[in-house]
Write a protein that holds these residues in place. Structure first.
Motif, PDB file in Angstrom:
ATOM      1  N   PRO A 161       0.831  -1.221   0.000  1.00 40.05           N
ATOM      2  CA  PRO A 161       0.000   0.000   0.000  1.00 40.05           C
ATOM      3  C   PRO A 161       0.856   1.258   0.000  1.00 40.05           C
ATOM      4  O   PRO A 161       1.957   1.278   0.556  1.00 40.05           O
ATOM      5  N   LYS A 163      -4.688   1.104  -1.311  1.00 42.27           N
ATOM      6  CA  LYS A 163      -4.480  -0.336  -1.423  1.00 42.27           C
ATOM      7  C   LYS A 163      -4.725  -0.870  -2.837  1.00 42.27           C
ATOM      8  O   LYS A 163      -4.255  -1.950  -3.192  1.00 42.27           O
ATOM      9  N   SER A 209      -3.726  10.844   7.207  1.00 41.15           N
ATOM     10  CA  SER A 209      -3.041   9.879   6.342  1.00 41.15           C
ATOM     11  C   SER A 209      -4.022   8.840   5.799  1.00 41.15           C
ATOM     12  O   SER A 209      -4.993   8.486   6.469  1.00 41.15           O
ATOM     13  N   PHE A 210      -3.733   8.363   4.594  1.00 44.04           N
ATOM     14  CA  PHE A 210      -4.536   7.331   3.961  1.00 44.04           C
ATOM     15  C   PHE A 210      -3.609   6.286   3.350  1.00 44.04           C
ATOM     16  O   PHE A 210      -2.510   6.616   2.887  1.00 44.04           O
ATOM     17  N   LEU A 211      -4.067   5.042   3.333  1.00 43.29           N
ATOM     18  CA  LEU A 211      -3.362   3.972   2.636  1.00 43.29           C
ATOM     19  C   LEU A 211      -4.111   3.679   1.347  1.00 43.29           C
ATOM     20  O   LEU A 211      -5.304   3.372   1.365  1.00 43.29           O
ATOM     21  N   GLN A 247       1.226   5.095   1.215  1.00 38.83           N
ATOM     22  CA  GLN A 247       0.702   6.009   2.239  1.00 38.83           C
ATOM     23  C   GLN A 247       0.797   7.442   1.731  1.00 38.83           C
ATOM     24  O   GLN A 247       1.845   7.880   1.253  1.00 38.83           O
ATOM     25  N   ILE A 248      -0.320   8.170   1.819  1.00 37.38           N
ATOM     26  CA  ILE A 248      -0.336   9.576   1.412  1.00 37.38           C
ATOM     27  C   ILE A 248      -0.785  10.427   2.592  1.00 37.38           C
ATOM     28  O   ILE A 248      -1.592   9.994   3.404  1.00 37.38           O
ATOM     29  N   GLU A 249      -0.229  11.639   2.683  1.00 42.00           N
ATOM     30  CA  GLU A 249      -0.611  12.591   3.727  1.00 42.00           C
ATOM     31  C   GLU A 249      -1.272  13.789   3.066  1.00 42.00           C
ATOM     32  O   GLU A 249      -0.772  14.309   2.066  1.00 42.00           O
ATOM     33  N   MET A 251      -9.116   2.770  -0.622  1.00 40.80           N
ATOM     34  CA  MET A 251      -8.322   3.535   0.341  1.00 40.80           C
ATOM     35  C   MET A 251      -8.844   3.319   1.747  1.00 40.80           C
ATOM     36  O   MET A 251     -10.026   3.057   1.956  1.00 40.80           O
ATOM     37  N   GLU A 252      -7.928   3.477   2.693  1.00 42.38           N
ATOM     38  CA  GLU A 252      -8.283   3.298   4.101  1.00 42.38           C
ATOM     39  C   GLU A 252      -7.613   4.407   4.894  1.00 42.38           C
ATOM     40  O   GLU A 252      -6.425   4.688   4.712  1.00 42.38           O
ATOM     41  N   GLN A 253      -8.400   5.071   5.770  1.00 44.85           N
ATOM     42  CA  GLN A 253      -7.819   6.136   6.581  1.00 44.85           C
ATOM     43  C   GLN A 253      -6.840   5.541   7.580  1.00 44.85           C
ATOM     44  O   GLN A 253      -7.110   4.521   8.227  1.00 44.85           O
ATOM     45  N   PHE A 254      -5.683   6.186   7.705  1.00 42.88           N
ATOM     46  CA  PHE A 254      -4.583   5.661   8.511  1.00 42.88           C
ATOM     47  C   PHE A 254      -4.071   6.798   9.397  1.00 42.88           C
ATOM     48  O   PHE A 254      -2.972   7.280   9.246  1.00 42.88           O
TER      49      PHE A 254
END
Length: 500
Positions: A457, A495, A491-493, A459-461, A484-487
């Motif tokens: 995955p 996938k 931040s988001f992953l 990772q974006i900020e 996408m999944e909030q991290f």
């Protein structure tokens, strides 16, 4: 002598209630206006931690909690009277305003269009007080409270329903509030801010006593720090500080430009144009830099009393301000740009030394503007173009029903073609992007987009306002093939991406 008729006059003095609602229309445009006014009061009160809570984009609830100096019972009562303020006393004070608020209009204007509850206590007072204003009712009680002030606004425009229809969707109003809080967080990095909507963090407890660079990293992510250029200018009248993005990081709009004068967020065509002029040699006209620019100027040299929202300002010497901002940006960008050394062996056309120097300067300027060529082209190559193979025309490319014949390829970057209008040069990378975009667009219309899962995955900020946009459009991104999944808060992953 003229005789006056005894007919009833057409002009009447308005009631206090109507006057208050008209005045409120100038100060309270939307929920973000209320947040701005209340946070300004908190900062003027010396708050070090400010929490903002909203519900339904601020339409249902706005609550601002601070740990500032608070108010006594007597001051709290006066604060709800129009034009009652602790920040100015005389007409001359308008020439040297050092606070964010000064008109004494915020609380009475808000109370005229919403239900307001004020809970406050000063350090000196053993007990706090609570004031509730709902319509024409006014209730004052003693109440337990820590030092500081909490203002709660509920059911905005409930008593002026015609104003409700001019508000945007909850998500839009929420983004406006987020933008306002970002402005305060960037202009006051020494203050801790927290923003919640319906119990969910939008901006999560920013630390106190940060530098501006640390605060930018907290809001935008640490990756942006590598692409920032510091700004610094100072004379006896003006001080400029802050950061701007390098030319390799740009945006499609000015949403990432934050301008401050004496820690007040402003909107200024003058400063925006100066920024554009400063970047003119480094960015295409359709792209905009990220800017975090703070100006400190003598209060007597700037007028902040131009507009009811105090967002627009007027400078005493605007041409000078424009030139200084433009030149400061240009000079700092030139320092960051890697200059290609002009070697002595470079050959020039015959002529005087003056002509030789002009050609050399022109070459330097050209290479600065064409940064993407740096590292792959030398000055000598400007006068010795590379040879490239031109094959026989083999293929016709149809573009908007007009036939073009491919003649050859230049440096593996451009396709040279012939059309009825003459020679056409195509950026093959941009053309391929367009083909993929149209393919994705057609697949979306036919609901045929397939996702391709990533092995690892990405990772974006994102800054807070972009986080809100992404969350509000989760279904759209899913239909486009993104998973996408909030991290974390910002931040988001990623996938999975569209399979093209």
């Amino acid at each position: 002598m003229r005789r006056w008729s005894k007919m009833a006059g057409k002009i009447e003095i308005l009631s206090e209630e109507v006057i208050n609602k008209i005045a409120a229309g100038e100060v309270v445009e939307r929920p973000a206006s209320i947040v701005k006014e209340l946070v300004e009061n908190s900062l003027d009160a010396g708050a070090k931690h400010i929490t903002i809570e909203i519900g339904r984009g601020g339409k249902k609830l706005i609550r601002v909690i601070d740990d500032g100096s608070g108010m006594s019972k007597e001051d709290a009562e006066l604060a709800l009277q129009r034009h009652a303020t602790s920040k100015i006393r005389e007409l001359e004070d308008l020439q040297s305003i050092r606070t964010l608020g000064f008109r004494g209009e915020a609380l009475p204007s808000i109370a005229a269009v919403a239900n307001l509850t004020l809970l406050t206590r000063s350090e000196e007072s053993p007990v706090g007080c609570q004031i509730k204003v709902k319509g024409n009712s006014f209730e004052l009680l003693e109440a337990g409270s820590p030092p500081g002030t909490t203002v709660t606004i509920e059911d905005l425009f409930s008593n002026v329903p015609a104003r409700l229809k001019f508000l945007k969707a909850d998500s839009t109003e929420s983004r406006q509030i987020t933008r306002a809080v970002q402005n305060f967080a960037l202009s006051h990095p020494q203050v801790s801010f927290e923003l919640k909507e319906d119990g969910r963090h939008i901006i999560k407890n920013l630390p106190r006593e940060q530098t501006l660079l640390e605060r930018i990293a907290s809001l935008y992510g640490t990756k942006i720090v590598e692409d920032l250029v510091p700004l610094q200018f100072e004379n006896k009248f003006l001080r400029i500080s802050g950061f701007i993005t390098k030319p390799n990081l740009s945006y499609t709009n000015r949403q990432h430009q934050f301008l401050f004068v004496n820690k007040r967020a402003i909107s200024s065509r003058l400063i925006s144009h100066a920024i554009w002029e400063g970047y003119k040699d480094f960015l295409p006209s359709s792209r905009h830099a990220g800017v975090f620019l703070s100006m400190e100027i003598g209060p007597s040299l700037v007028d902040v009393n131009v507009h009811p929202t105090k967002k627009e300002v007027r400078f005493v010497n605007e041409p000078t301000i424009h030139t200084i901002v433009m030149q400061t940006i240009k000079q700092n960008l030139h320092k960051e740009v890697t200059m290609v050394e002009i070697e002595e062996k470079t050959t020039y056309p015959e002529g005087s030394s003056f002509r030789k120097r002009r050609i050399e300067e022109a070459m330097k300027d050209y290479l600065v503007k064409s940064q993407k060529w740096q590292g792959s082209i030398s000055p000598e190559e400007l006068f010795q173009p590379k040879k490239f193979h031109i094959p026989e025309p083999e293929k016709r490319i149809e573009v908007k029903k007009e036939a073009m014949v491919a003649l050859g390829q230049l440096d593996n970057l451009y396709i040279v073609a012939r059309s009825a209008d003459g020679i056409v040069i195509l950026d093959q990378h941009a053309a391929w992007e367009r083909i993929l975009y149209e393919q994705l667009e057609n697949d979306y219309k036919d609901q045929k987009i397939e996702s391709q899962r990533l092995l690892f995955p990405i990772q974006i900020e994102l800054p807070p306002h972009n986080v809100q946009v992404l969350i509000a459009n989760t279904d759209l991104f899913s239909k486009l093939g993104f998973e996408m999944e909030q991290f974390g808060p910002s931040s988001f992953l990623v996938k999975a991406t569209p399979h093209i």
